[in-house]
Design a protein around this motif. Structure first.
Motif, PDB file in Angstrom:
ATOM      1  N   ILE A   1       0.846  -1.208   0.000  1.00  0.00           N
ATOM      2  CA  ILE A   1       0.000   0.000   0.000  1.00  0.00           C
ATOM      3  C   ILE A   1       0.875   1.249   0.000  1.00  0.00           C
ATOM      4  O   ILE A   1       0.628   2.198  -0.754  1.00  0.00           O
ATOM      5  CB  ILE A   1      -0.973  -0.018   1.200  1.00  0.00           C
ATOM      6  N   ILE A   2       1.919   1.250   0.814  1.00  0.00           N
ATOM      7  CA  ILE A   2       2.829   2.396   0.852  1.00  0.00           C
ATOM      8  C   ILE A   2       3.515   2.582  -0.503  1.00  0.00           C
ATOM      9  O   ILE A   2       3.664   3.698  -0.994  1.00  0.00           O
ATOM     10  CB  ILE A   2       3.863   2.229   1.984  1.00  0.00           C
ATOM     11  N   GLY A   3       3.899   1.497  -1.151  1.00  0.00           N
ATOM     12  CA  GLY A   3       4.522   1.571  -2.473  1.00  0.00           C
ATOM     13  C   GLY A   3       3.594   2.160  -3.514  1.00  0.00           C
ATOM     14  O   GLY A   3       4.006   2.978  -4.338  1.00  0.00           O
ATOM     15  N   ILE A   4       2.335   1.766  -3.483  1.00  0.00           N
ATOM     16  CA  ILE A   4       1.348   2.302  -4.430  1.00  0.00           C
ATOM     17  C   ILE A   4       1.143   3.793  -4.197  1.00  0.00           C
ATOM     18  O   ILE A   4       1.101   4.585  -5.143  1.00  0.00           O
ATOM     19  CB  ILE A   4       0.017   1.522  -4.327  1.00  0.00           C
ATOM     20  N   LEU A   5       1.019   4.199  -2.945  1.00  0.00           N
ATOM     21  CA  LEU A   5       0.844   5.624  -2.639  1.00  0.00           C
ATOM     22  C   LEU A   5       2.063   6.442  -3.073  1.00  0.00           C
ATOM     23  O   LEU A   5       1.927   7.540  -3.601  1.00  0.00           O
ATOM     24  CB  LEU A   5       0.573   5.813  -1.143  1.00  0.00           C
ATOM     25  N   ALA A   6       3.256   5.899  -2.869  1.00  0.00           N
ATOM     26  CA  ALA A   6       4.474   6.606  -3.284  1.00  0.00           C
ATOM     27  C   ALA A   6       4.547   6.729  -4.804  1.00  0.00           C
ATOM     28  O   ALA A   6       4.974   7.762  -5.333  1.00  0.00           O
ATOM     29  CB  ALA A   6       5.703   5.881  -2.753  1.00  0.00           C
TER      30      ALA A   6
END
Length: 142
Positions: free
Chosen positions: A18-23
């Motif tokens: 999820i953090i990777g997608i947001l970044a």
């Protein structure tokens, strides 16, 4: 039976994904924001010189350098090459700024204010057609 404490590996991997997608979404938007801010700063910096150029031309003096009309130097944190020129007899003048210290899509692009004796000041940029939305309102592509 023992109680589970902490997170499982799957739960941690989901959070990292999820953090990777947001970044992946946020980084390009931040770069666009930086570019837009740099162009706006260059437009504001050059717009401040318009009054000095107008004063010189109205007094019948030709403008040969940006430092004559209020610029502290020919380079700033936003402009690597700041210049101004104008001819009192025709009432025409230009102020240019080559954008410096900016993201790649606006680096070394030029903001130009042009004065016409009959129409006043107009602002243009040499941003590529896909980046014209980075210029402030009223200062479109050339």
């Amino acid at each position: 039976m023992r109680n589970q404490k902490g997170f499982t590996l799957i739960e941690l991997m989901i959070v990292v994904a999820i953090i990777g997608i947001l970044a992946a979404i946020a980084i390009p938007q931040y770069s666009k924001y930086q570019a837009k801010s740099k162009v706006a700063a260059a437009v504001a910096e050059t717009a401040a010189l318009k009054t000095g150029v107008d004063t010189y031309l109205n007094e019948g003096k030709n403008v040969t350098a940006a430092t004559e009309v209020g610029a502290a130097d020919t380079s700033t944190s936003n402009c690597s090459a700041l210049s101004a020129s104008g001819t009192a007899s025709s009432g025409e003048a230009t102020i240019t700024c080559k954008i410096a210290n900016a993201p790649a899509q606006v680096l070394d692009k030029t903001v130009t204010w042009t004065r016409d004796a009959s129409n006043g000041w107009s602002c243009t940029t040499d941003l590529a057609s896909e980046n014209t939305n980075l210029a402030p309102m009223g200062c479109g592509g050339s």
